[in-house]
Design an enzyme around this catalytic site. Structure first.
Site, short mmCIF file in Angstrom:
data_model
loop_
_atom_site.label_atom_id
_atom_site.label_comp_id
_atom_site.label_asym_id
_atom_site.label_seq_id
_atom_site.Cartn_x
_atom_site.Cartn_y
_atom_site.Cartn_z
N CYS A 144 -3.40 -73.16 -28.15
CA CYS A 144 -2.97 -74.03 -29.23
C CYS A 144 -2.64 -75.43 -28.69
O CYS A 144 -3.54 -76.18 -28.36
CB CYS A 144 -1.80 -73.40 -29.98
SG CYS A 144 -1.49 -74.16 -31.60
N HIS A 162 -3.27 -67.60 -31.19
CA HIS A 162 -2.21 -67.24 -30.26
C HIS A 162 -2.33 -65.77 -29.82
O HIS A 162 -1.77 -64.88 -30.46
CB HIS A 162 -0.84 -67.43 -30.92
CG HIS A 162 -0.43 -68.86 -31.08
ND1 HIS A 162 0.33 -69.52 -30.13
CD2 HIS A 162 -0.67 -69.76 -32.06
CE1 HIS A 162 0.55 -70.76 -30.54
NE2 HIS A 162 -0.05 -70.93 -31.70
N GLU A 221 -0.82 -64.40 -27.35
CA GLU A 221 0.49 -63.91 -26.88
C GLU A 221 1.35 -63.38 -28.03
O GLU A 221 2.35 -62.71 -27.78
CB GLU A 221 1.22 -65.03 -26.13
CG GLU A 221 1.93 -66.07 -26.98
CD GLU A 221 1.01 -67.09 -27.63
OE1 GLU A 221 1.52 -68.01 -28.30
OE2 GLU A 221 -0.22 -66.98 -27.46
#
Length: 259
Positions: free
Chosen positions: A96, A223, A225
């Site tokens: 990002c 994302h 994660e």
């Protein structure tokens, strides 16, 4: 190497570094979060690590444009050290805001002979911040981080994520070189008929992530994660979601690259 070390550079406004560190740790790496100022003071810190990660957030408030301030600091003070890091066969990941930084530095896609960037990440077509989950598919086998991954379901959260290349010739060259390695799809079957909100920002050719010519530098808007456990899935209480979450394999690939 049994346990590679990941360096997560943080700066004012970075807000996904803890989650990214946790994802690397769950994948078997040692993860250290170090402020950008410390790296600027002592670039040789990079020598102690095998993976460099730039996490999501709003570095320096995105006050000029997303990632530009950190990107400029890299260009003027850290390029020699980071280019040596890459030349040593190590990995660089930008998620990002980290993707935005990699684009601004020219590390991911090199500037042309006139010094003009190959691409940018512009404001979303809808002119609004987008926070939603999207389907993704991979293409090619070049990107180290996407090894053995065909598709993913991940969240996005950005206002400046629309990938745009300098011209059609640049896009064609990147696609031919397997560098447009992650794209938005309409469903998990990889449907190519994609429109908003499946492509949340209007990116050209529905690009969600790009790698460099070596496959060892990778930037993506979604994302990974934020989905490393089934309970991260927005509908896990209804029985949906994978275990582990779709994003974990990306971090495992980075760690296994040095196994």
């Amino acid at each position: 190497m049994a346990q590679p070390k990941a360096l997560l550079i943080r700066s004012p406004g970075t807000n996904c570094d803890l989650e990214t560190a946790y994802a690397f740790e769950q994948s078997g790496a040692v993860a250290d979060r170090i402020h950008l100022n410390r790296i600027l003071e002592k670039p040789e810190i990079l020598n102690d690590y095998q993976i460099l990660a730039l996490s999501g957030g709003f570095s320096y408030g995105d006050d000029i444009s997303a990632g530009r301030i950190v990107g400029s600091l890299f260009r003027h003070h850290l390029m020699d050290a980071v280019e040596q890091f890459h030349d040593d066969g190590k990995l660089i990941l930008g998620i990002c805001n980290g993707f935005q930084i990699l684009i601004k530095t020219g590390l991911l896609l090199a500037d042309d002979e006139r010094g003009l960037p190959a691409s940018t990440l512009a404001w979303n077509d809808c002119q609004m911040f987008q926070d939603r989950w999207v389907n993704l598919k991979t293409s090619g086998s070049k990107c180290v981080f996407l090894k053995d991954i065909d598709q993913m379901y991940l969240p996005v959260a950005h206002a400046e994520g629309r990938f745009m290349a300098r011209d059609e010739a640049t896009l064609d060259a990147l696609e031919a070189g397997q560098q447009l390695c992650l794209t938005y799809t309409a469903d998990r079957d990889g449907e190519d008929s994609v429109s908003f909100p499946d492509n949340p920002n209007g990116a050209q050719r529905h690009v969600a992530g790009v790698c460099d010519e070596t496959g060892r530098i990778f930037g993506l808007m979604p994302h990974p994660e934020r989905y490393i456990d089934r309970t991260h899935h927005p509908r896990w209480t209804r029985g949906e979601g994978n275990s582990p979450g779709d994003g974990l394999k990306l971090f495992q690939n980075a760690v296994e690259y040095f196994a």
